[in-house]
Motif scaffolding. Sequence first.
Motif, PDB file in Angstrom:
ATOM      1  N   ASP A  52       0.854  -1.193   0.000  1.00 17.05           N
ATOM      2  CA  ASP A  52       0.000   0.000   0.000  1.00 17.05           C
ATOM      3  C   ASP A  52       0.882   1.231   0.000  1.00 17.05           C
ATOM      4  OD1 ASP A  52      -2.341  -1.497   0.235  1.00 17.05           O
ATOM      5  OD2 ASP A  52      -2.010  -1.707   2.408  1.00 17.05           O
ATOM      6  N   ASP A  53       0.617   2.146  -0.905  1.00 15.39           N
ATOM      7  CA  ASP A  53       1.423   3.357  -0.944  1.00 15.39           C
ATOM      8  C   ASP A  53       1.246   4.146   0.356  1.00 15.39           C
ATOM      9  OD1 ASP A  53       3.181   5.224  -2.174  1.00 15.39           O
ATOM     10  OD2 ASP A  53       1.461   6.557  -2.443  1.00 15.39           O
ATOM     11  N   LYS A 152       4.440   3.178  -5.928  1.00 13.36           N
ATOM     12  CA  LYS A 152       4.043   2.926  -4.537  1.00 13.36           C
ATOM     13  C   LYS A 152       5.271   2.695  -3.662  1.00 13.36           C
ATOM     14  CE  LYS A 152      -0.395   0.563  -5.161  1.00 13.36           C
ATOM     15  NZ  LYS A 152      -1.060  -0.738  -4.932  1.00 13.36           N
ATOM     16  N   GLN A 154       6.150   1.558   0.367  1.00 14.52           N
ATOM     17  CA  GLN A 154       5.724   1.142   1.713  1.00 14.52           C
ATOM     18  C   GLN A 154       6.970   0.923   2.565  1.00 14.52           C
ATOM     19  OE1 GLN A 154       2.611  -1.911   2.057  1.00 14.52           O
ATOM     20  NE2 GLN A 154       3.894  -3.014   3.519  1.00 14.52           N
TER      21      GLN A 154
END
Length: 419
Positions: A52-53, A152, A154
Amino acid sequence: LKINVTEIDIPLAFGPAFEGERVRGGDLFCQMGGGKTQCTELVKMADMKEIDDAKVQVVGPDIPDLKEGETLPLGIYVQIAGREFQEDFEPIMERQIHHLINYIQGIMHIGQRDISWIRVSKAAVEKGFSLKHLGVVLHAKFHQEFQKIVDKVQVTLYSNKEDVDKLTERARAEYKRRDERVDKMTDEDVDTFYSCTLCQSFAPSHVCTVSPERTGLCGAYNWMDCKASFEINPTGPNQPIKKGKVLDTKLGRFEGVDEFIRQASKGAIDTYNFYSMVHAPMTTCGCCECIAAMLPSCNGVMTVNRDYAGETPCGMKFTTLAGVMGGGQSSPGFVGHSKFNVTQKKFILGDGGLLRVVWMPKSLKDEIYDRLNARGKEMGVENLADKIADETVGITEDEILPFLQEKGHPALSMEPLIS
Ligand code: SF4
Ligand code: ZN
């Protein structure tokens, strides 16, 4: 859809102006790495669906849980996904962690890979600094500076020993795989080397030239990495250098390189040799993994790695050596280099090569043991690693000389180191 991140949401000032700032003893609140605990950095490519970004997670205790003077282990694990992202870009992104964390006011970052060191000031803690902010900064800056390849980001910050050790083990396998990508290449194979001037903010006259057989002295950039970095950012810190005419085959001097460094060091450095520490060696900055120094009475050289805190036969510890010569100058008799470089074929070849090495800390010897013996054998000496003295043999030239004589170390019968 490309995400634009313009704000960096942390409670501290941020920018290149803070890069050279130190966190000294009296200002220090806590630290991670630097020989006190393990501190490791790893960037890995991820699948778009896998991460998830902007997700930043701290797994383990955080700075507010600490008392003044305490330490934490730390693993900085960055996952990046992007349609244009490639595994080859991982080392480049990882090397940015150094200056980006340094951009945070009151936070100091030294080193790279599994020998990183972060010092957090009291002022930063008073303003509410948390490990999470490291992730916030990396997410924002990776988007800003590498928009073309990053979709993205994370970040996971591990601060318990078990997770950090696990990440470190995995990271070491990754570093090894990266290092070995240039293993089969030679400097003669290519007509282009690459510059690296990423460290000029600290060491203004410092210019690393990275060739297949000489990785950057920080150990984090090899020729392949610099080539990939130039492809991502054609006006960035890694520029192609046409070798041009060979001016000295033995010491490794190239016309094209000399021209480049003269201009890139703004006139401070005229020339340097790729394969010598005795004669006009390459410039050294404070990031080097190891520093080699001459040991005249042994007719050889020693090298010491950053993670060894003890005394050495040249009379200086690593930190003293780095302080004296890490400012970007070329210091005859000394040179900064990466751990991997010790067993690369051109390592100080102009001075006799690996067979000149008579002392290194045991930890380094153990780490590169098999490669030392393999390279030694190629050079005609069996079991070279066991002929090299370490701190268990001694920490002065007088203490190690009888050992070298007993083992028949090849340096003792080589031509004089200084003629
Ligand atoms: Fe680049 Fe050299 Fe600095 Fe490594 S030490 S980041 S190769 S300038
Ligand atoms: Zn540096």
